[in-house]
Design a protein around this motif. Structure first.
Motif, PDB file in Angstrom:
ATOM      1  N   PHE A  60      -5.964   7.433  -1.087  1.00 14.55           N
ATOM      2  CA  PHE A  60      -5.355   8.699  -1.060  1.00 14.55           C
ATOM      3  C   PHE A  60      -4.120   8.832  -0.167  1.00 14.55           C
ATOM      4  O   PHE A  60      -3.814   7.993   0.545  1.00 14.55           O
ATOM      5  CB  PHE A  60      -6.355   9.749  -0.670  1.00 14.55           C
ATOM      6  CG  PHE A  60      -7.056  10.227  -1.620  1.00 14.55           C
ATOM      7  CD1 PHE A  60      -7.192  11.534  -2.198  1.00 14.55           C
ATOM      8  CD2 PHE A  60      -8.315   9.485  -1.778  1.00 14.55           C
ATOM      9  CE1 PHE A  60      -8.371  11.884  -3.115  1.00 14.55           C
ATOM     10  CE2 PHE A  60      -9.353   9.614  -2.932  1.00 14.55           C
ATOM     11  CZ  PHE A  60      -9.111  11.068  -3.448  1.00 14.55           C
ATOM     12  N   LYS A  61      -3.299   9.956  -0.464  1.00 16.01           N
ATOM     13  CA  LYS A  61      -2.336  10.238   0.283  1.00 16.01           C
ATOM     14  C   LYS A  61      -1.965  11.396   0.654  1.00 16.01           C
ATOM     15  O   LYS A  61      -2.280  12.360   0.095  1.00 16.01           O
ATOM     16  CB  LYS A  61      -0.672   9.743  -0.285  1.00 16.01           C
ATOM     17  CG  LYS A  61       0.617  10.277   0.149  1.00 16.01           C
ATOM     18  CD  LYS A  61       1.126   9.268   1.195  1.00 16.01           C
ATOM     19  CE  LYS A  61       2.309   9.786   2.013  1.00 16.01           C
ATOM     20  NZ  LYS A  61       3.519   9.165   1.909  1.00 16.01           N
ATOM     21  N   VAL A  62      -1.587  11.700   2.254  1.00 16.22           N
ATOM     22  CA  VAL A  62      -1.323  12.982   2.560  1.00 16.22           C
ATOM     23  C   VAL A  62      -0.060  12.974   3.259  1.00 16.22           C
ATOM     24  O   VAL A  62       0.285  12.057   4.331  1.00 16.22           O
ATOM     25  CB  VAL A  62      -2.555  13.421   3.621  1.00 16.22           C
ATOM     26  CG1 VAL A  62      -1.983  14.624   4.418  1.00 16.22           C
ATOM     27  CG2 VAL A  62      -3.621  13.569   2.655  1.00 16.22           C
TER      28      VAL A  62
ATOM     29  N   ILE B 261       0.852  -1.189  -0.121  1.00 18.17           N
ATOM     30  CA  ILE B 261      -0.046  -0.060   0.239  1.00 18.17           C
ATOM     31  C   ILE B 261       0.729   1.269   0.039  1.00 18.17           C
ATOM     32  O   ILE B 261       0.263   2.418   0.145  1.00 18.17           O
ATOM     33  CB  ILE B 261      -1.037   0.154   1.132  1.00 18.17           C
ATOM     34  CG1 ILE B 261      -2.016   0.950   0.718  1.00 18.17           C
ATOM     35  CG2 ILE B 261      -0.319   0.240   2.588  1.00 18.17           C
ATOM     36  CD1 ILE B 261      -3.420   0.630   1.870  1.00 18.17           C
ATOM     37  N   HIS B 262       2.103   1.251   0.066  1.00 19.36           N
ATOM     38  CA  HIS B 262       2.843   2.343   0.198  1.00 19.36           C
ATOM     39  C   HIS B 262       4.217   2.184  -0.920  1.00 19.36           C
ATOM     40  O   HIS B 262       5.330   1.928  -0.850  1.00 19.36           O
ATOM     41  CB  HIS B 262       3.574   2.644   1.498  1.00 19.36           C
ATOM     42  CG  HIS B 262       4.175   3.875   1.886  1.00 19.36           C
ATOM     43  ND1 HIS B 262       3.861   4.690   3.118  1.00 19.36           N
ATOM     44  CD2 HIS B 262       5.108   4.771   1.049  1.00 19.36           C
ATOM     45  CE1 HIS B 262       4.307   5.739   2.975  1.00 19.36           C
ATOM     46  NE2 HIS B 262       5.138   5.816   1.760  1.00 19.36           N
ATOM     47  N   VAL B 263       3.780   2.618  -2.191  1.00 13.90           N
ATOM     48  CA  VAL B 263       4.496   2.650  -3.301  1.00 13.90           C
ATOM     49  C   VAL B 263       4.510   3.928  -4.008  1.00 13.90           C
ATOM     50  O   VAL B 263       3.312   4.479  -4.104  1.00 13.90           O
ATOM     51  CB  VAL B 263       4.363   1.477  -4.318  1.00 13.90           C
ATOM     52  CG1 VAL B 263       4.992   1.642  -5.746  1.00 13.90           C
ATOM     53  CG2 VAL B 263       4.698   0.080  -3.743  1.00 13.90           C
ATOM     54  N   HIS B 264       5.629   4.477  -4.426  1.00 16.49           N
ATOM     55  CA  HIS B 264       5.527   5.826  -5.027  1.00 16.49           C
ATOM     56  C   HIS B 264       5.928   5.717  -6.658  1.00 16.49           C
ATOM     57  O   HIS B 264       6.970   5.078  -6.999  1.00 16.49           O
ATOM     58  CB  HIS B 264       6.651   6.571  -4.449  1.00 16.49           C
ATOM     59  CG  HIS B 264       6.442   7.192  -2.923  1.00 16.49           C
ATOM     60  ND1 HIS B 264       5.147   7.966  -2.702  1.00 16.49           N
ATOM     61  CD2 HIS B 264       6.894   6.706  -1.875  1.00 16.49           C
ATOM     62  CE1 HIS B 264       5.369   8.012  -1.190  1.00 16.49           C
ATOM     63  NE2 HIS B 264       6.315   7.291  -0.803  1.00 16.49           N
ATOM     64  N   PHE B 265       5.081   6.258  -7.405  1.00 20.05           N
ATOM     65  CA  PHE B 265       5.394   6.618  -9.008  1.00 20.05           C
ATOM     66  C   PHE B 265       4.939   8.118  -8.907  1.00 20.05           C
ATOM     67  O   PHE B 265       3.748   8.411  -8.209  1.00 20.05           O
ATOM     68  CB  PHE B 265       4.586   5.642 -10.008  1.00 20.05           C
ATOM     69  CG  PHE B 265       5.236   4.284 -10.078  1.00 20.05           C
ATOM     70  CD1 PHE B 265       6.229   4.245 -10.852  1.00 20.05           C
ATOM     71  CD2 PHE B 265       4.760   3.109  -9.311  1.00 20.05           C
ATOM     72  CE1 PHE B 265       6.845   2.759 -11.070  1.00 20.05           C
ATOM     73  CE2 PHE B 265       5.462   2.151  -9.288  1.00 20.05           C
ATOM     74  CZ  PHE B 265       6.502   1.855 -10.215  1.00 20.05           C
TER      75      PHE B 265
ATOM     76  N   ALA C 127       1.218   5.919   8.036  1.00 25.98           N
ATOM     77  CA  ALA C 127       2.528   5.483   7.456  1.00 25.98           C
ATOM     78  C   ALA C 127       3.652   5.271   8.319  1.00 25.98           C
ATOM     79  O   ALA C 127       3.548   5.859   9.335  1.00 25.98           O
ATOM     80  CB  ALA C 127       2.870   6.599   6.353  1.00 25.98           C
ATOM     81  N   HIS C 128       4.206   4.290   7.817  1.00 26.54           N
ATOM     82  CA  HIS C 128       5.592   4.037   8.815  1.00 26.54           C
ATOM     83  C   HIS C 128       5.135   3.677  10.248  1.00 26.54           C
ATOM     84  O   HIS C 128       5.885   4.140  11.257  1.00 26.54           O
ATOM     85  CB  HIS C 128       6.696   5.154   8.728  1.00 26.54           C
ATOM     86  CG  HIS C 128       6.917   5.761   7.503  1.00 26.54           C
ATOM     87  ND1 HIS C 128       7.989   5.116   6.668  1.00 26.54           N
ATOM     88  CD2 HIS C 128       6.513   6.689   6.807  1.00 26.54           C
ATOM     89  CE1 HIS C 128       8.177   5.834   5.546  1.00 26.54           C
ATOM     90  NE2 HIS C 128       7.225   6.793   5.601  1.00 26.54           N
ATOM     91  N   CYS C 129       4.096   3.268  10.462  1.00 22.27           N
ATOM     92  CA  CYS C 129       3.535   2.919  11.770  1.00 22.27           C
ATOM     93  C   CYS C 129       3.558   4.119  12.765  1.00 22.27           C
ATOM     94  O   CYS C 129       3.697   4.005  14.012  1.00 22.27           O
ATOM     95  CB  CYS C 129       4.332   1.717  12.525  1.00 22.27           C
ATOM     96  SG  CYS C 129       4.136   0.145  11.869  1.00 22.27           S
TER      97      CYS C 129
ATOM     98  N   SER D 143       6.289  -0.339   1.754  1.00 22.35           N
ATOM     99  CA  SER D 143       7.585  -0.528   1.459  1.00 22.35           C
ATOM    100  C   SER D 143       8.161   0.824   1.009  1.00 22.35           C
ATOM    101  O   SER D 143       9.514   0.827   1.411  1.00 22.35           O
ATOM    102  CB  SER D 143       7.856  -1.305   0.315  1.00 22.35           C
ATOM    103  OG  SER D 143       7.457  -0.802  -0.941  1.00 22.35           O
ATOM    104  N   ASP D 144       7.612   1.873   0.674  1.00 15.76           N
ATOM    105  CA  ASP D 144       8.278   3.066   0.237  1.00 15.76           C
ATOM    106  C   ASP D 144       9.201   2.873  -1.192  1.00 15.76           C
ATOM    107  O   ASP D 144       9.949   3.726  -1.764  1.00 15.76           O
ATOM    108  CB  ASP D 144       9.101   3.736   1.096  1.00 15.76           C
ATOM    109  CG  ASP D 144       8.810   5.130   1.575  1.00 15.76           C
ATOM    110  OD1 ASP D 144       7.935   5.685   0.563  1.00 15.76           O
ATOM    111  OD2 ASP D 144       8.973   5.856   2.653  1.00 15.76           O
ATOM    112  N   PHE D 145       8.940   1.568  -1.931  1.00 21.33           N
ATOM    113  CA  PHE D 145       9.562   1.417  -3.081  1.00 21.33           C
ATOM    114  C   PHE D 145       9.125   2.700  -4.113  1.00 21.33           C
ATOM    115  O   PHE D 145       7.991   3.113  -4.045  1.00 21.33           O
ATOM    116  CB  PHE D 145       9.027   0.222  -3.625  1.00 21.33           C
ATOM    117  CG  PHE D 145       9.423  -0.133  -5.185  1.00 21.33           C
ATOM    118  CD1 PHE D 145      10.619  -0.880  -5.421  1.00 21.33           C
ATOM    119  CD2 PHE D 145       8.764   0.536  -6.250  1.00 21.33           C
ATOM    120  CE1 PHE D 145      11.017  -1.056  -6.544  1.00 21.33           C
ATOM    121  CE2 PHE D 145       9.279   0.020  -7.423  1.00 21.33           C
ATOM    122  CZ  PHE D 145      10.637  -0.741  -7.656  1.00 21.33           C
TER     123      PHE D 145
HETATM  124 ZN    ZN Z   1       6.616   7.202   1.314  1.00 19.04          ZN
END
Ligand code: ZN
Length: 304
Positions: A140-142, A33-37, A204-206, A261-263
């Motif tokens: 969504f992401k904030v 759930i935590h991938v960036h493009f 994010a990131h606990c 992951s922050d991939f």
């Molecule tokens: Zn991130």
């Protein structure tokens, strides 16, 4: 020892071994759930920032997957990541809408990518978030520190309300790591949850480094989750290790912790995140929930 550990041992896991790792758990792959493009100019700016990490964070941060976009998509596919968002976030007003348009286009041309939205604290937010929801955005992401806005801002009240009503998850980077901001920490976002207690939030990131306080939010609100992004890796343990009693609490909240992951912006191989989760010793059922079931539920992925 779990099945996965029998497959090779957590310490030995590398990216080539990842498909064998999830197969040993009986999973059809991974949901992250935590991938960036991001649009190339935005991602280039992020990478330049990491180039300077020594100055910003006091530690080097060599981005491990600094490759062209098609190669990054292929890397996720080879790892077996079946569903992922393209998390984006604005650092100034007037930017979110174009990021949402890019994310919608990227998801349409990228198998496995879930349409993603974001917003900034600005008067137009309610309008373009409504449009993004109607257009099919499913997560969504904030980023409270990068956005540098107060999540309790009046112009966001309707936005949080819409997301809560739609039950669309919002990944919120509100912890004070790696850098504190004017509005980071569990307080401001805790107030948002008090006003919108049904919100489906993924911290994010606990919530690093405020693990305990964000765990309290998970216990208090039924739809608050934690993503594992960077948690338990050697890199993160050097900055902000998760206290062992908090790890044990995660074991009791197996339906509220989700793989992130922050991939691609991580300073180590993807496999390290999985090895770190296995290293928590919370068992194969917990790993299956975290690495597949919870992400499938949150992102609305059909599981046969
Ligand atoms: Zn991130």
């Amino acid at each position: 020892m779990s099945d996965a550990a029998n497959a090779g041992g957590a310490g030995a896991l590398d990216d080539a071994g990842v498909p064998g790792w999830w197969r040993a758990l009986g999973l059809p792959g991974l949901i992250d759930i935590h991938v960036h493009f991001m649009p190339a100019p935005v991602l280039d700016a992020v990478w330049r920032y990491f180039d300077d990490a020594e100055r910003h964070y006091g530690t080097a941060w060599p981005v491990h997957y600094r490759t062209p976009e098609p190669e990054r998509v292929a890397t996720l596919r080879a790892l077996g990541v079946r569903a992922f968002p393209s998390l984006l976030y604005p650092h100034k007003p007037g930017m979110a809408e174009s990021l949402n348009a890019w994310a919608s286009d990227f998801a349409a041309r990228t198998p496995g990518c879930v349409p993603t939205g974001t917003f900034f604290a600005e008067p137009s937010a309610a309008r373009y978030v409504r449009e993004a929801l109607d257009g099919g955005a499913r997560v969504f992401k904030v980023h409270v520190q990068v956005g540098d806005f107060d999540p309790r801002a009046d112009e966001l009240d309707a936005v949080w309300g819409m997301l809560a009503e739609a039950a669309v998850p919002v990944v919120v980077h509100c912890g004070s790591g790696p850098l504190p901001g004017r509005h980071t920490g569990p307080g401001p976002f805790g107030d948002v949850l008090a006003a919108h207690p049904r919100l489906t939030a993924v911290i994010a990131h606990c919530g690093a480094p405020e693990y305990r306080e964000h765990l309290d939010l998970v216990r208090r609100y039924p739809n608050v989750h934690l993503d594992t992004t960077m948690i338990g890796t050697a890199f993160m343990n050097a900055l902000a290790p998760v206290p062992s009693d908090v790890v044990a609490a995660y074991g009791d909240l197996g339906d509220r912790v989700v793989l992130g992951s922050d991939f691609p912006n991580i300073p180590y191989a993807y496999a390290e995140q999985l090895a770190a989760l296995e290293g928590f010793g919370l068992g194969a059922d917990w790993l299956r929930a975290v690495c597949w079931d919870n992400g499938a539920r949150l992102l609305g992925v059909a599981t046969a």
